[in-house]
Design an enzyme around this catalytic site. Structure first.
Site, PDB file in Angstrom:
ATOM      1  N   ILE A 190       4.178   0.956   4.153  1.00  0.00           N
ATOM      2  CA  ILE A 190       4.012   1.465   5.515  1.00  0.00           C
ATOM      3  C   ILE A 190       2.978   0.654   6.287  1.00  0.00           C
ATOM      4  O   ILE A 190       3.182   0.312   7.461  1.00  0.00           O
ATOM      5  CB  ILE A 190       3.624   2.957   5.482  1.00  0.00           C
ATOM      6  CG1 ILE A 190       4.694   3.765   4.743  1.00  0.00           C
ATOM      7  CG2 ILE A 190       3.454   3.493   6.901  1.00  0.00           C
ATOM      8  CD1 ILE A 190       4.335   5.224   4.531  1.00  0.00           C
ATOM      9  N   LEU A 191       1.861   0.306   5.643  1.00  0.00           N
ATOM     10  CA  LEU A 191       0.807  -0.433   6.329  1.00  0.00           C
ATOM     11  C   LEU A 191       1.313  -1.806   6.778  1.00  0.00           C
ATOM     12  O   LEU A 191       1.098  -2.208   7.930  1.00  0.00           O
ATOM     13  CB  LEU A 191      -0.410  -0.581   5.416  1.00  0.00           C
ATOM     14  CG  LEU A 191      -1.568  -1.403   5.960  1.00  0.00           C
ATOM     15  CD1 LEU A 191      -2.095  -0.833   7.269  1.00  0.00           C
ATOM     16  CD2 LEU A 191      -2.696  -1.495   4.926  1.00  0.00           C
TER      17      LEU A 191
ATOM     18  N   ASP B 136       2.959   3.650  -4.606  1.00  0.00           N
ATOM     19  CA  ASP B 136       3.573   2.322  -4.534  1.00  0.00           C
ATOM     20  C   ASP B 136       5.018   2.328  -5.017  1.00  0.00           C
ATOM     21  O   ASP B 136       5.834   1.537  -4.551  1.00  0.00           O
ATOM     22  CB  ASP B 136       2.763   1.323  -5.366  1.00  0.00           C
ATOM     23  CG  ASP B 136       1.384   1.066  -4.764  1.00  0.00           C
ATOM     24  OD1 ASP B 136       1.299   0.969  -3.528  1.00  0.00           O
ATOM     25  OD2 ASP B 136       0.404   0.975  -5.525  1.00  0.00           O
TER      26      ASP B 136
ATOM     27  N   ASN C 165      -0.922  11.298  -6.810  1.00  0.00           N
ATOM     28  CA  ASN C 165      -2.259  10.769  -7.088  1.00  0.00           C
ATOM     29  C   ASN C 165      -3.309  11.809  -6.731  1.00  0.00           C
ATOM     30  O   ASN C 165      -2.972  12.918  -6.311  1.00  0.00           O
ATOM     31  CB  ASN C 165      -2.486   9.456  -6.327  1.00  0.00           C
ATOM     32  CG  ASN C 165      -2.291   9.617  -4.838  1.00  0.00           C
ATOM     33  OD1 ASN C 165      -3.009  10.358  -4.177  1.00  0.00           O
ATOM     34  ND2 ASN C 165      -1.284   8.926  -4.291  1.00  0.00           N
TER      35      ASN C 165
ATOM     36  N   LYS D  99      -1.389  -7.642   4.123  1.00  0.00           N
ATOM     37  CA  LYS D  99      -0.701  -6.618   4.915  1.00  0.00           C
ATOM     38  C   LYS D  99      -0.620  -6.977   6.395  1.00  0.00           C
ATOM     39  O   LYS D  99       0.245  -6.487   7.114  1.00  0.00           O
ATOM     40  CB  LYS D  99      -1.417  -5.271   4.782  1.00  0.00           C
ATOM     41  CG  LYS D  99      -1.606  -4.790   3.347  1.00  0.00           C
ATOM     42  CD  LYS D  99      -0.312  -4.357   2.713  1.00  0.00           C
ATOM     43  CE  LYS D  99      -0.578  -3.711   1.360  1.00  0.00           C
ATOM     44  NZ  LYS D  99       0.652  -3.271   0.686  1.00  0.00           N
TER      45      LYS D  99
END
Length: 424
Positions: free
Chosen positions: A332-333, A302, A234, A368
């Site tokens: 991960i978050l 993602d 990205n 999350k």
């Protein structure tokens, strides 16, 4: 800032010209500025210029007999609310770190009982030299605050870290430094019954609001391989995450900086762990825990390619496109937010959104399980990815707080301050 007294030590480097702009801005904000010039600084700015802008006499000589009859160098160092060294040359930093006191500037720095803020400025090679980095680490361990240096073009024609922070950034750092608690108790007054208590330079000094805290910061993009020469990624430059790591470091935190392949250089004075893929980043975060806080600023892919080729894909002349199969990367978050006994006390996520920024980021925070989300608009034309500025909204359980557009460094300092408050 109004009514504050700033002792400004000007080092001898080409960046000394910025000190004149700094004096003018501090005076405009209501501060009193007492300038001190090193002999080398006089080769770049004149005492008359500094005195005229400060509306104060310039101090240059340690052995001024009129003032030294009253221990003038002691009085100068104690009357200030804050001591600022701008620019802080490699030589001045070495003197500070090693306790040299052979001129007025270095003697003032040894004699002061007030907080000290330095703005380093030097050639990129001098900044990166192991001796300078050792001195920087020593100074930060002694409680000295640091602003900059920035990356940029040098007067010598080179490019890289070492360029002095701009006066606006130094002013903001001064404002934050003045808001901090004093670094130590004042020396006791002399009386007939006792000697003055010594100024302690050991562990009792609070070196910053995040002293003793460990913060994990992720930054940059990840790269998910398609074959040995291609990958999915990205547009993240890593600039915001890098600025956050530096701001946390400047407040005294021990920072584990886990970065993907970013465009910007990692900050000095932090532990740098370089990764490429989301899986590697997740493993690095796990290895870095436990921590007091985690700032998940990385733009993690993602998905990854499930059928990654072990050799370069080639056209076969049939006109058929290769079919890529995708699978989800580790979140991960969400994992950090639910990491059980190792969960950081404060988990901060980032949401890069192109539409309905606040709504999407608010939903992401709930999904999350993190404490805060820093939401920013990365839609076409926003200039966030790869740009110098950012417009963010801080989302927490209590709601959404929109911050004005500011530089990524300013966003980082403001967020680091909030983290320090939350962990206090």
């Amino acid at each position: 800032m109004q009514g504050s007294r700033i002792l400004l030590i000007i080092g001898g480097g080409i960046a000394a010209y910025k000190s004149l702009m700094l004096i003018r801005e501090l005076r405009r904000l209501g501060a009193e500025v007492v300038p001190v010039l090193t002999r080398a600084a006089e080769q770049f700015v004149t005492p008359l210029s500094a005195a005229a802008l400060a509306a104060q006499p310039v101090h240059r000589d340690l052995f001024d007999l009129t003032r030294e009859a009253e221990m003038g160098h002691i009085q100068l160092s104690r009357d200030a609310d804050l001591v600022v060294v701008a620019p802080a040359t490699a030589d001045l930093m070495a003197k500070m770190a090693n306790g040299h006191a052979d001129d007025l500037a270095s003697t003032l720095l040894m004699a002061t009982d007030k907080r000290v803020l330095i703005a380093p400025a030097m050639n990129v090679r001098m900044w990166q030299h192991p001796a300078t980095q050792r001195n920087l680490a020593t100074l930060q361990g002694d409680g000295v605050l640091v602003v900059g240096p920035d990356d940029g073009d040098m007067a010598c024609g080179e490019y890289g870290p070492g360029r002095a922070a701009e006066p606006e950034a130094i002013v903001e750092a001064i404002r934050e430094a003045l808001s901090l608690a004093p670094p130590s108790k004042p020396i006791a007054a002399r009386d007939d019954a006792a000697r003055p208590a010594p100024l302690r330079l050991g562990p009792e000094i609070k070196v910053g609001p995040l002293s003793g805290r460990h913060v994990v910061v992720t930054s940059g993009p990840t790269q998910e391989p398609i074959d040995p020469v291609r990958f999915i990624s990205n547009r993240s430059s890593g600039a915001q995450g890098t600025a956050i790591a530096a701001a946390l470091r400047d407040l005294g935190a021990r920072v584990s900086f886990i970065t993907g392949p970013a465009e910007v250089a990692a900050p000095n004075g932090v532990e740098v762990i370089r990764v490429e893929t989301a899986r590697q980043m997740r493993d690095a975060v796990e290895a870095a825990l436990p921590a007091d806080a985690a700032v998940m600023a990385a733009a993690v892919a993602d998905w990854k390619v499930a059928n990654e080729a072990d050799r370069k894909m080639k056209k076969d002349g049939s006109g058929r496109m290769p079919v890529l199969e995708f699978t989800e990367n580790p979140d991960i978050l969400a994992w950090v937010s639910r990491s059980g006994p190792d969960r950081p006390r404060l988990v901060v996520g980032f949401a890069a959104e192109t539409d309905a920024v606040v709504d999407n980021a608010t939903a992401k925070r709930r999904r999350k399980g993190c404490d805060w989300i820093v939401a920013n608009d990365v839609s076409t034309g926003s200039g966030t990815f790869g740009g110098a500025d950012n417009t963010v909204t801080l989302i927490s359980e209590s709601g959404a707080e929109a911050w004005p557009r500011m530089s990524k460094e300013e966003v980082a300092r403001k967020l680091a301050g909030r983290i320090a408050e939350a962990l206090a």
